[in-house]
Design an enzyme around this catalytic site. Structure first.
Site: not given
Length: 150
Positions: A47, A49, A77, A80
């Site tokens: 992801h 991040e 999320c 993250c």
């Protein structure tokens, strides 16, 4: 934040992953950049991040990013968010909400619903095994001189 949004657009337009971007800033300087690469490198943890955290940690040669802030094009999320806490980032700025992401097919609501459930109520089967054997390693760690607790 505009750079995080630009990274989201870049990742999306290069077909590397979903429309998510992130930057990490320390002392008003960008020290980590990332965008979603889940589908291009076949890594569900890639992801925006997480990729930004990885870059910043490599730059500083550390696994903790105290006094850093993260700007992300979407509310993090659960994975993250956990990574941000583990990295000890001091502040999160986000643009789109998780509801906005859900509206375009990126819903993580099911994970939020799973977390408070008991282990045997979750949709993925969870079973404990070989605790005593694993506890031996924990006990050795606990006695290890010079260990670094984080």
């Amino acid at each position: 934040m505009l750079e995080a949004i630009d990274l989201a657009k870049h990742g999306m337009n290069s077909d590397e992953g979903g429309p998510f971007g992130s930057v990490i800033v320390k002392d008003n300087k960008v020290v980590g950049r990332g965008y979603n690469k889940v589908t291009s490198i076949n890594d569900p943890t890639a992801h925006a991040e997480v990729t930004a955290i990885r870059e910043a940690c490599l730059l500083f040669n550390t696994f903790q990013l105290e006094n850093c802030e993260i700007y992300t094009s979407c509310e993090p999320c659960p994975m993250c968010l956990g990574a941000i806490y583990w990295a000890k980032i001091s502040k999160i700025y986000f643009a789109c909400t998780r509801a906005d992401a859900g509206a375009i097919g990126f819903s993580d609501q099911f994970i939020y619903q799973e977390i408070p459930k008991g282990l045997h109520e979750r949709s993925i089967s969870i079973e404990q095994a070989l605790r005593e054997e694993a506890m031996q390693v924990f006990n050795e760690w606990n006695k290890k001189p010079g260990r670094f607790t984080y």
